[in-house]
Design a protein around this motif. Sequence first.
Motif, short mmCIF file in Angstrom:
data_model
loop_
_atom_site.label_atom_id
_atom_site.label_comp_id
_atom_site.label_asym_id
_atom_site.label_seq_id
_atom_site.Cartn_x
_atom_site.Cartn_y
_atom_site.Cartn_z
N ALA A 97 -38.28 37.43 -59.63
CA ALA A 97 -39.44 36.74 -59.05
C ALA A 97 -39.11 35.30 -58.68
O ALA A 97 -39.60 34.76 -57.67
N THR A 98 -38.26 34.66 -59.48
CA THR A 98 -37.86 33.28 -59.20
C THR A 98 -37.19 33.17 -57.83
O THR A 98 -37.44 32.24 -57.05
N VAL A 99 -36.31 34.14 -57.53
CA VAL A 99 -35.62 34.12 -56.24
C VAL A 99 -36.61 34.32 -55.09
O VAL A 99 -36.53 33.66 -54.05
N GLY A 104 -40.49 29.44 -50.55
CA GLY A 104 -40.97 28.06 -50.68
C GLY A 104 -42.29 28.00 -51.41
O GLY A 104 -43.16 27.18 -51.07
N CYS A 105 -42.46 28.83 -52.43
CA CYS A 105 -43.72 28.92 -53.17
C CYS A 105 -43.62 28.37 -54.58
O CYS A 105 -44.38 28.77 -55.47
N GLY A 106 -42.68 27.47 -54.81
CA GLY A 106 -42.61 26.87 -56.14
C GLY A 106 -41.97 27.79 -57.16
O GLY A 106 -41.09 28.60 -56.85
N ARG A 107 -42.46 27.68 -58.41
CA ARG A 107 -41.90 28.45 -59.51
C ARG A 107 -42.51 29.85 -59.57
O ARG A 107 -43.62 30.08 -59.10
N ALA A 108 -41.78 30.75 -60.22
CA ALA A 108 -42.31 32.10 -60.49
C ALA A 108 -43.14 32.05 -61.75
O ALA A 108 -42.67 31.59 -62.80
N VAL A 110 -45.27 39.73 -57.45
CA VAL A 110 -44.90 38.39 -57.89
C VAL A 110 -46.09 37.46 -57.76
O VAL A 110 -46.88 37.57 -56.80
N VAL A 111 -46.22 36.52 -58.68
CA VAL A 111 -47.16 35.41 -58.55
C VAL A 111 -46.36 34.12 -58.69
O VAL A 111 -45.70 33.90 -59.72
N CYS A 112 -46.39 33.30 -57.65
CA CYS A 112 -45.66 32.03 -57.66
C CYS A 112 -46.63 30.89 -57.95
O CYS A 112 -47.86 31.02 -57.78
N ARG A 139 -41.87 38.93 -47.72
CA ARG A 139 -43.28 38.52 -47.77
C ARG A 139 -43.93 39.08 -49.03
O ARG A 139 -43.45 40.01 -49.65
N LEU A 140 -45.09 38.44 -49.40
CA LEU A 140 -45.94 38.92 -50.49
C LEU A 140 -47.28 39.31 -49.88
O LEU A 140 -47.92 38.49 -49.20
N VAL A 141 -47.72 40.54 -50.12
CA VAL A 141 -48.94 41.04 -49.47
C VAL A 141 -49.93 41.52 -50.53
O VAL A 141 -49.58 41.78 -51.67
N ASN A 142 -51.20 41.59 -50.09
CA ASN A 142 -52.28 42.15 -50.91
C ASN A 142 -52.63 41.29 -52.11
O ASN A 142 -53.25 41.75 -53.06
N GLY A 143 -52.21 39.99 -52.08
CA GLY A 143 -52.56 39.08 -53.16
C GLY A 143 -53.60 38.08 -52.70
O GLY A 143 -54.07 38.12 -51.55
N PRO A 144 -53.99 37.13 -53.55
CA PRO A 144 -55.02 36.14 -53.18
C PRO A 144 -54.52 35.13 -52.16
O PRO A 144 -55.32 34.47 -51.51
#
Length: 1667
Positions: A1074-1076, A1082-1086, A1137-1139, A1041-1046
């Motif tokens: 980040a790409t992986v 399922g968030c597109g590109r890094a 990471v930002v996807c 998971r990615l947390v604490n982002g927008p």
Amino acid sequence: MGMPGCLRPSPSYPWGRNRPTCTRAKSAGILLLMACLWGFASSAPPHPLQVRLVNGPSNCSGRIEVLHNETWGTVCDDSWGFSEGQVVCRQLGCGAVLSISHGARYGEGTGQIWLDEVNCTGTEADLSECQARPWGEHNCHHVEDASVECSDSSISELGLLQLLNGPNRCAGRVEVLHNHMWGTICDDGWDLADAAVVCRQLGCGTALSATSGAHFGRGHDTIWLDEVNCTGTEATIFECKASAWGDNNCFHGEDAGVVCSASKVFVTAQVRLMNGSSHCDGRVEVFHNDTWVAVCDDGWDFAEARVVCRQLGCGTALAAPGRSHFGEGPGQMWPDSVNCMGTETALTACQMRPWENNTCHRGRVAGVVCSVNPGDNQIRLVNYGSRCAGRVEVFHNNHWGTVCDDGWDLLDASVVCRQLDCGMALSAPGGAQFGRGTNVIWLDETNCTGFETTLSDCKAKPWGINNCYHGEDAGVVCSDSIIPETAHLRLTNGSNHCDGRVEVFHNDEWGTVCDHGWDKRDAEVVCRQLGCGTVLSTSSAAHFNAGPLRTWLDNMSCTGTETALNKCRARPWGESSCSHGKYATVVCSGSAVSSFSPVRLVDGPGRCAGRVEVLHDKQWGTVCDDSWDFLDARVVCRQLDCGVVISAPWRAHFGQGQGPIWLNEVNCTGTEAALSECKAKDWGFHGCELGEDASVVCSGSGISDLASLRLVNGSTECAGRVEVFHDQRWGAVCGDGWDLAEGHVVCRQLGCGPARSVTHSFQFGEGPSLIWVDAVECTGLEGALFECKVKLWGAQSCKSNRYASVTCSMAADSELGSSEVLRLVNGPHSCSGRVEVFHNQQWGTVCDDSWDLNDAKVVCKQLDCGTAISAPGSSLFGQGSGPIWLDGVSCLGTEATLSECPAKPLGQHGCNHVEDASVTCSGSGISSIPKLRLVDGLNECAGRVEVFYNHEWGTVCDDSWDMNDAMVVCRQLGCGMALSAPGSARFGWGSNRIWLDDVSCTGTETDFSECKAKSWGIHNCHHGEDAGVVCSGNMSSGDLRLVNGPNRCAGRVEVLHNQQWGTVCDDGWDLNDATVVCQQLGCGRAESAFLGAHFGQGSGPIWLDDVSCVGTEDALSQCRARPWGQNNCNHREDAGVVCSDPRSSSTADLRLVNGPNPCSGRVEVFHDQQWGTVCDDSWDLNDAKVVCKQLGCGTAISAPSRAYFGQGQDPIWLDRVACIGTETALSECRTKPWGQHSCSHVEDASVVCSDSVTTNVTTLRLVNGPHRCAGRVEIFHNQQWGTVCDDGWNLNDATVVCRQLGCGRAESAFLGAHFGQGSGPIWLDDVSCVGTEDALSQCRARPWGQNNCNHREDAGVVCSDSNVTVEAQVRLVKGPNRCAGRVEVLHNQQWGTVCDDNWDLKSAKVVCKQLGCGTAVSAPSGAHFGQGSDPIWLDDVDCKGTEASLSQCHLKGWGLHNCNHEEDAGVVCSGTYPLQLRVKDGPGPCAGRVEVLYNATWHSVCDTSWSLLEAEVVCRQLGCGPAQSAPIGAQFGQENSRHLLEGLNCRGTESFLLECQQSKTGLGLCRHGSAAGVVCTEPKGSSQSCSVLIALLALTMMLSGVLLWLYLKRRCIRTAGQASDHGHRMDLGTSVMPFHSVGAIYLPAKTESHEDPNDEMAQLMKEDVAL
């Protein structure tokens, strides 16, 4: 000559102001005035010194000579430099100085050597204004005569290159002009291509010869160039590749020369190789009759090729192709028959037909391929004194570098020895036993088979890729290194080889060395060269009996640091004026054998190999192996008279000792006479354990003879009784304990494959009665028999009296009944695969025409592989690549060998390799199904593939590794489907065997052992090719998971493990990782991979560290990483990471590229499946704000235009962007429609956001400089410090660095590793700052880590830093004042000393200039002002004398030295206030109480420790003769009780009293004595007495008449008497100040005061002298 006392001017009326005393006798007054003027003129300063340049091409170039005492003499070249040359050229009116030369460039003078240590500032009008030693005082010979070349001479027409010492200008020693000094070129790599450029540049035709070894004599000046590497097409030598100016490892015995065709000099026919890939391979051509002609291949073979390669300096011969392999040469052919032995040095030394007999056809031109080509095939062994032993260094990318010892073994060493033509490999030591290298580590994990021709042919990691440091540098000892070289130095007629008369070998004759100038420094070189320790005494007496009639050397002048006597300065060979019996002699410490601690080698095969033990305190003990290396072992072998070192094993190689551990951290230079002379910890002090005992194997053990091995009485050379060659005889090996392990080693050493069987019977005959080797114990992994434990040389303890024998696999194959060897290849084992037979020294295949089971039966029977199972055709096991030897094979099945079956003649067929025949036999030889595992992945279903075979785990090579192979692995392990099959050691390098190679699965197999592969352990791989597998396992997106982002597609990365969420450390985190993550979620590109807890710090465990994804993995768990929970991080390093997630507008389709980080760079947007740029029309800070906000990069700092971060290549998507600044995404701003614009990529817009700038200056630093505001630029990135390349580095870049560090203005931007070479990564290259940026990261540069540089190009900066004054960084201590003393520099907030290696007057000049202390008077060495106690900061300081501060000189790195405080450097500066010296109350000007003038007052010197040595210095400074006595106890009275100097300690050789050491300086009472005095001898040519002048004057007056004479006598004698009284008083208190202040002592004055007004004349004279 001094002024006559009776004619001195009146003290009240100096010249021009005195009252006439003879008013009535005008003529007499004139006469008196003339006499007085004559006396004054005799004491006035001399006329400008007469100077001339002789022996040169014009009067403006040549050897400098000066006129003194009406005799011309030379000037010594000590401290002779550019400033002195300027003055000479100016004085002669010859323009500017072109060059200055040392070493009698224009021949040796024959008269006096008048001047030495001349020291000019360069502004003087003539040479007499410069400082120098007194006339005629020097320590030089005419071989050191100085020379000058001025611009008005014809020399200026020669340009920057010339040939010297040859018969004409087109042949001679090559010299180049650099930095106003001529210098030579070292012959390392010097060849005909380099010579061709020289001849072309000089207009001298073509190159006939490129000579080496100082063929045209040794130069004397700087060696300017080394490793010159021309292609041959350059216009000038300066366009060729070479080492940096002055950077070399040569001496003048290696000076390069050239012979050009215009010289008309006959040379041995020159050879070249044409039409090849380099000058070391190609068509053989020789130069004959002014043209190049080809050589015929009639009789041409390896012997001729070896000669050509040797003549060209191209290593060994690899091939000798004929039949115009490299094309037909134009023009005439050379004779058709060349017959060489192979040992000749040149092709013309071989036998051949006469030139006229040319019968060879032009289609038969000979060729040669040599082993050494320019570039990556060059190799050398260094740091041991033999070209055949030492640290391995390889040449790649124009730089020498080392080889890491990972996997280094005897097979690798064998290739090195073969490539260098140095015989066989004896040992392959690692652990930097030959010292640590300093350059790049080029090779790691080298894996040779032992048969390669060059080391670069072996498998290894890519160039420069390694995980090593220089403590792991590999070494090699080849057999030719133990061949004793012809001795060129010896001591004779002494008690042993370490004392006696010095003799040298030259021109095949021994001769002596004359004792002229022979001193301890010369003797030190002799003792070091002979390995005899240190000097005990030197002598010139003939007590070692008469020597040879020939005297080879005279006027030796060594510095004491040379490695050999022939590197010291001396007169030319054979030129000597030495009288018979006056020979140099030496007694070295090695002669006092009884004073050394005894040493022995035990538990080895003899007294010259074993564990090292020393006797101390009446008990034998061992030596710890900490830092034990070849230099230490060399001393042991020498002390035991056991020859040279073969190896220096660690770790109790010969078993553990039982006594105390006496020595630890032994550090020998290799020249000591005994181990007890080496530096080490105190006896018995160590931190070692049992098992760390040091050992030595010396050549005297004879163990190297085991390299000469053979098998006899067998059917081939690969089977038979084992014999070794020792003491010129072959002997057998005892069969006691002989088994397959020893057999494997013998077969491996002979290149005969694995051992098939061993025996200790008489199967191969009874053999010789001599059994050399009594016992052998091998593990089976050794590369040669001498690496095993052996009992050597005829101890006759063989119990069985049987001989060791072995049959190797290559012999076993050939012994099964045919002349062809048979094998099955490319199958899973040796009993299944493609059929191949060996014929005519080459393997070939069998065609499948009519191939059937009967044929297969014979093959299986011949190979002892059971019965035939199948006989597949159609290259089932892959296509072969060699010839097809057999076709139409038709066996009955009863034949014993394949050769018995009917078939077409060998080599006749109508097939291709698609039809290669194969066999599968029943006897696979595999005892059990191998086990399988995946290791070093995140779970058991991902990792490096390892198989278990023969009780050992090993890896699988990735050759042909694919998804089919991975599918079988995943199926066998129950890990689901195969996701990927990565190679190239994705999951790290294995450390055990490589079991399988060329695995070829169909994908349907149920077990990995069913797949085709090479035989177990047969491969051509290294661990950098280990195969890996990623299976599907159980990982899902729910574990990440990615947390604490927008939004869910941006934030801190967290993974679920052991039912707990945790973070990922940012070490090595990048866009691939980040790409992986984005793909798995399922968030597109890094879009970005953030470091440093960009989305806040997590609070749980840190589960992953050092994650390394390729970017193609399906899940993060498939990437390589440390095991779960293992890390060296904290939550400040949490990765983010930002996807691109199309459902989130925050970061959709926007990025910044080509900047130093994700938050600065060129703006690019994603549209229509393609990235494109934004035009800068109307681009401003409001637009930049939106970009920074959308990317989560803080606020906008700037909005650069005009492609600030480089021009893009893709479409220009947006133009006329107009944001308000409050938008959340760039897509919300007004703009032209997509793709509509009127721009070019020159107008690409850019952005710099605040998160790209770190305000912490600790991310930037200057190191290795004198203070924090000067040094090498280093920047912190990715948790590591690295350097900046100097490509494009200038003052604008330096300005930004100084501003960021708060260090004021930028003063200098240094290139070329001015502050030493860094060792980490090179982070930035092509930095281009405007100069207004706040931080270096805002400047334009290549992406992080991308560069084409090495650390020789590290950038440096010097800032003004108002808080750090330059003067505060250097000081002089323990001297009489601040302008004299021991040199100390401040570094790292600590004062430290400077070593005196290379310390000279030029360096001293810089120190004096930096301190504002005038110019340098002397540069004392040897801790003249006492030993320091702090660090030794600098060594080998090299100043030109023009630098403003010491930090601008060429320096080693801070703290790098090989010195101790006995070598602390000192300086004596002229100061700014002269302190005069005089003697008082004595009988004349050269005897009396010693006084010095300080603050306008004369003070005496305290007689504490006063001796004749101090008196000698006073006499010398006063210009008097030698000291006769040194009275103490106020013998000449004591004018006052206050003294200025106390505790003087002189050596007696100083020129000035200031140079002596003093315990106290300053006014005070003499604590332990009274005033010191001196009595010197009177100088020659002193002033005549006044009575003589009166008598002469009286005779003159008598001619004018008696009355006039009476009148003059009455008037003048009264006047002269008064003058005489005054003159006598002045003589007794003469204040002597030698010419140009050279003889003055300088101390700073406390106050300004005037002289006594009654002494006005004396004051004026002082002022005149001072001017």
